[in-house]
Design an enzyme around this catalytic site. Structure first.
Site, short mmCIF file in Angstrom:
data_model
loop_
_atom_site.label_atom_id
_atom_site.label_comp_id
_atom_site.label_asym_id
_atom_site.label_seq_id
_atom_site.Cartn_x
_atom_site.Cartn_y
_atom_site.Cartn_z
N GLY A 116 0.82 -1.20 0.00
CA GLY A 116 0.00 0.00 0.00
C GLY A 116 0.85 1.25 0.00
N ASP A 122 -9.11 9.09 11.36
CA ASP A 122 -10.03 10.13 11.83
C ASP A 122 -11.49 9.71 11.72
OD1 ASP A 122 -9.47 10.21 9.00
OD2 ASP A 122 -10.55 12.10 8.87
N TYR A 182 -16.78 1.61 7.75
CA TYR A 182 -15.32 1.72 7.79
C TYR A 182 -14.86 2.25 9.14
CZ TYR A 182 -10.67 3.66 7.06
OH TYR A 182 -9.36 3.99 7.21
N LYS A 200 -12.75 0.20 12.13
CA LYS A 200 -11.46 0.69 12.64
C LYS A 200 -11.54 0.97 14.15
CE LYS A 200 -8.17 1.49 10.64
NZ LYS A 200 -6.98 0.63 10.38
#
Length: 298
Positions: free
Chosen positions: A10, A103, A126, A130
């Site tokens: 990535g 964030d 998402y 996380k």
């Protein structure tokens, strides 16, 4: 020092590989070598390599796709951190975890930068996955054995990200419409990698359990798009920037809702890391300068 890195293919992973300090024995794994959706494989990787640190830079980052691929997003973003944490717990303090987060664990409803100790309240799948990954790390490992590093709007010279998309659009379009009512701060993979390695290098002086890192300043997506055009022309990456038109979020609907405001308070983290923040526009210029030549063609 042996370090197990996930997500090596990535954009952040590539920056971490390229900037690994001397003395680091880096075991860099991509999805091919280590499937983060495979709980047992994640535990086995720790048992096999016995790393001093695991840097979990891999993630399911498709914010919109996560809305319809919830199980996979949960396995990668929450299951893998738990697997690494449990495996490291079995090393009896010989291994630590650096968990990269986002964030998006916040709802974006406030108008001041989010502190490291604020309550998580994600808007979509998402962010929720996380946040679950953060919680798993905190549940399993002692604070001295793990660092959660939240960041925002990550952009690098390789991979898929907003800056490279905007550069391509500036090269091929006359007009670009970009959301102007979401505020945060871009983060260069080059500066983020430096912050990650600083955490690892300060092994003898453990960091706070949660850190925030972005570049300095604040911006909207519109601001970044304009800057990409201006800097791209300055650096010879395009002849003429496109006209960037500001639009509101309602004019660009997406499956997942984004935080309206996701600025991270990095003051304490910068002090802990002993690193100064670089203004996002300066960092963005460095990103554009580092784009491989073959990648600058539209």
């Amino acid at each position: 020092m042996r370090v197990l890195l996930t997500g090596a293919a990535g954009q952040l992973g590539q920056a971490l590989v390229a900037s690994a300090p001397p003395g680091i024995q880096l075991i860099a794994t991509s999805r091919v070598e280590l499937d983060l959706a495979d709980f047992a494989a994640c535990r086995s990787a720790v048992a096999t390599h016995q790393p001093a640190w695991v840097i979990n830079a891999g993630a399911y980052t498709g914010v919109d796709l996560a809305e319809t691929n919830q199980d996979l997003a949960m396995a990668v973003n929450a299951g893998a951190p738990r697997a690494f944490a449990e495996a490291l717990a079995n090393t009896k303090g010989k291994g630590r975890l650096l968990q990269l987060s986002t964030d998006f664990v916040f709802n974006g409803s406030q108008g001041t930068p989010y502190r490291v100790d604020q309550m998580r309240d994600p808007l979509g799948v998402y962010g929720r996955t996380k946040a679950k990954g953060e919680e798993a790390v905190e549940e399993v490992l002692d604070p001295a054995a793990a660092v959660i590093l939240r960041t925002s709007w990550v952009m690098g010279p390789v991979g898929r990200n907003f800056a490279l998309t905007m550069l391509r659009l500036h090269q091929t379009k006359d007009v670009i419409s970009v959301v102007a009512d979401q505020v945060g701060c871009p983060t260069s993979t080059l500066t983020l990698a430096k912050a990650c390695w600083r955490v690892v290098e300060c092994d003898a002086d453990p960091m706070p359990p949660v850190l925030h890192w972005s570049d300095a300043g604040a911006a909207s997506w519109y601001d970044v798009a304009v800057a990409v055009g201006e800097l791209g022309q300055e650096l010879g990456l395009l002849e003429h920037p496109a006209t960037v038109q500001p639009i509101c979020t309602a004019e660009y609907p997406t499956p997942a809702r984004r935080p309206d405001y996701s600025l991270l308070d990095c003051v304490g983290s910068r002090k802990a890391l002993a690193l100064d923040g670089q203004h996002w526009r300066v960092a963005l210029r460095s990103v554009l300068m580092a784009i491989p030549p073959q990648s600058t063609q539209p």
